[in-house]
Write an enzyme that holds these catalytic residues in place. Structure first.
Site, PDB file in Angstrom:
ATOM      1  N   PHE A   2       0.838  -1.190   0.000  1.00  0.00           N
ATOM      2  CA  PHE A   2       0.000   0.000   0.000  1.00  0.00           C
ATOM      3  C   PHE A   2       0.879   1.248   0.000  1.00  0.00           C
ATOM      4  O   PHE A   2       2.091   1.158   0.205  1.00  0.00           O
ATOM      5  CB  PHE A   2      -0.923  -0.015   1.220  1.00  0.00           C
ATOM      6  CG  PHE A   2      -1.735  -1.277   1.354  1.00  0.00           C
ATOM      7  CD1 PHE A   2      -2.966  -1.392   0.728  1.00  0.00           C
ATOM      8  CD2 PHE A   2      -1.254  -2.356   2.081  1.00  0.00           C
ATOM      9  CE1 PHE A   2      -3.713  -2.564   0.830  1.00  0.00           C
ATOM     10  CE2 PHE A   2      -1.984  -3.529   2.191  1.00  0.00           C
ATOM     11  CZ  PHE A   2      -3.218  -3.627   1.560  1.00  0.00           C
ATOM     12  N   SER A  40      -6.617  -7.857  -1.358  1.00  0.00           N
ATOM     13  CA  SER A  40      -6.167  -7.253  -0.108  1.00  0.00           C
ATOM     14  C   SER A  40      -6.640  -5.815   0.018  1.00  0.00           C
ATOM     15  O   SER A  40      -6.559  -5.043  -0.935  1.00  0.00           O
ATOM     16  CB  SER A  40      -4.636  -7.296  -0.024  1.00  0.00           C
ATOM     17  OG  SER A  40      -4.164  -8.624   0.011  1.00  0.00           O
ATOM     18  N   CYS A  47      -3.470  -5.172   6.784  1.00  0.00           N
ATOM     19  CA  CYS A  47      -3.784  -5.819   5.514  1.00  0.00           C
ATOM     20  C   CYS A  47      -4.723  -6.992   5.762  1.00  0.00           C
ATOM     21  O   CYS A  47      -4.386  -7.940   6.471  1.00  0.00           O
ATOM     22  CB  CYS A  47      -2.501  -6.312   4.850  1.00  0.00           C
ATOM     23  SG  CYS A  47      -2.773  -7.161   3.270  1.00  0.00           S
ATOM     24  N   THR A  49      -7.937  -9.684   3.976  1.00  0.00           N
ATOM     25  CA  THR A  49      -8.382 -10.324   2.742  1.00  0.00           C
ATOM     26  C   THR A  49      -9.903 -10.286   2.649  1.00  0.00           C
ATOM     27  O   THR A  49     -10.600 -10.649   3.602  1.00  0.00           O
ATOM     28  CB  THR A  49      -7.906 -11.793   2.704  1.00  0.00           C
ATOM     29  OG1 THR A  49      -6.481 -11.821   2.775  1.00  0.00           O
ATOM     30  CG2 THR A  49      -8.359 -12.467   1.420  1.00  0.00           C
ATOM     31  N   ALA A  63      -7.817 -12.586  12.194  1.00  0.00           N
ATOM     32  CA  ALA A  63      -7.203 -13.691  12.915  1.00  0.00           C
ATOM     33  C   ALA A  63      -6.709 -13.241  14.291  1.00  0.00           C
ATOM     34  O   ALA A  63      -6.608 -12.045  14.585  1.00  0.00           O
ATOM     35  CB  ALA A  63      -6.040 -14.258  12.103  1.00  0.00           C
ATOM     36  N   HIS A 101       1.483  -4.594   7.736  1.00  0.00           N
ATOM     37  CA  HIS A 101       1.857  -5.476   8.837  1.00  0.00           C
ATOM     38  C   HIS A 101       2.028  -4.623  10.094  1.00  0.00           C
ATOM     39  O   HIS A 101       3.133  -4.202  10.439  1.00  0.00           O
ATOM     40  CB  HIS A 101       3.163  -6.213   8.516  1.00  0.00           C
ATOM     41  CG  HIS A 101       3.062  -7.078   7.302  1.00  0.00           C
ATOM     42  ND1 HIS A 101       4.182  -7.540   6.627  1.00  0.00           N
ATOM     43  CD2 HIS A 101       1.990  -7.548   6.614  1.00  0.00           C
ATOM     44  CE1 HIS A 101       3.794  -8.272   5.582  1.00  0.00           C
ATOM     45  NE2 HIS A 101       2.466  -8.291   5.567  1.00  0.00           N
ATOM     46  N   THR A 146       5.211  11.671   8.179  1.00  0.00           N
ATOM     47  CA  THR A 146       6.623  11.937   8.454  1.00  0.00           C
ATOM     48  C   THR A 146       6.795  12.286   9.925  1.00  0.00           C
ATOM     49  O   THR A 146       6.048  13.105  10.470  1.00  0.00           O
ATOM     50  CB  THR A 146       7.136  13.108   7.592  1.00  0.00           C
ATOM     51  OG1 THR A 146       6.970  12.788   6.215  1.00  0.00           O
ATOM     52  CG2 THR A 146       8.609  13.373   7.867  1.00  0.00           C
TER      53      THR A 146
END
Length: 201
Positions: A2, A40, A47, A49, A63, A101, A146
């Site tokens: 992404f 995704s 991320c 599904t 999960a 992640h 940033t």
């Protein structure tokens, strides 16, 4: 993969327990055309599904690992999340490379309104201190930002008015939780230095 450039937010419509995880349905933005099962989508930096969708909603399975690493363990109906579809080869690369992640949950420490934008300060988990640097990239709720200041236990970012309007940061207040992902390049550099004995492990 992404970019961290957020143009849509979604609301949680339904949550149900599913084994050790959760199955969650969110509103489907009009701009999310030609969806397909298995693709995704990033929700507030995580991320996920696509399991199912219709004209008004998209469903995902969260999960146990996802719940442990994000604030989604406290998810409630009506919560707003930032949404971004995965980067396509023909897309412009704005922001920075965001993997989706999420590494940790951080806490909003301060929100200061500026003449043009907002300065937000967040807690910095101990295990991420070496990966957050002044003027470096960080993903907050999936948003490419940033770092404008960093201390041993906190970091700050400046949020421009456009980002404030288009994302869920405008609904985040002192004490609220947010998802963070550090810059991927920093992780590789740290691993290389550790391999050469340049950083105490």
């Amino acid at each position: 993969m992404f970019t961290g450039i957020i143009k849509e937010t979604v609301s949680v419509k339904e949550i149900e327990e599913a084994g050790e995880g959760l199955r969650v349905s969110v509103t489907r933005p009009q701009s999310f055309e030609e969806l397909s099962k298995g693709e995704s989508i990033s929700l507030s930096g995580v991320c996920l599904t696509v399991e199912a969708f219709d004209s008004g909603s998209i469903s995902f399975f969260l999960a146990e690992e996802t719940l442990e690493k994000s604030w989604f363990s406290k998810l409630e109906e009506g919560d707003e999340m930032n949404a971004e579809r995965a980067l396509r080869p023909q897309d412009r690369m704005g922001g920075h490379i965001v993997q989706g992640h999420v590494e940790a949950v951080s806490e909003v420490l301060d929100v200061e309104e500026l003449e043009e934008g907002w300065n937000m300060t967040f807690s910095l988990p101990d295990d991420l201190q070496d990966l957050v640097v002044y003027k470096g990239f960080i993903a907050v709720e999936g948003i490419s930002l940033t770092v404008t200041d960093v201390t041993e236990d906190s970091f700050s970012v400046t949020v421009i008015p456009e980002t404030w309007r288009e994302t869920n940061l405008s609904d985040r207040y002192e004490g609220d939780k947010i998802n963070i992902e550090t810059d991927m390049m920093g992780k590789y550099v740290k691993k290389m230095m550790e391999g050469r004995g340049g950083i105490d492990g």
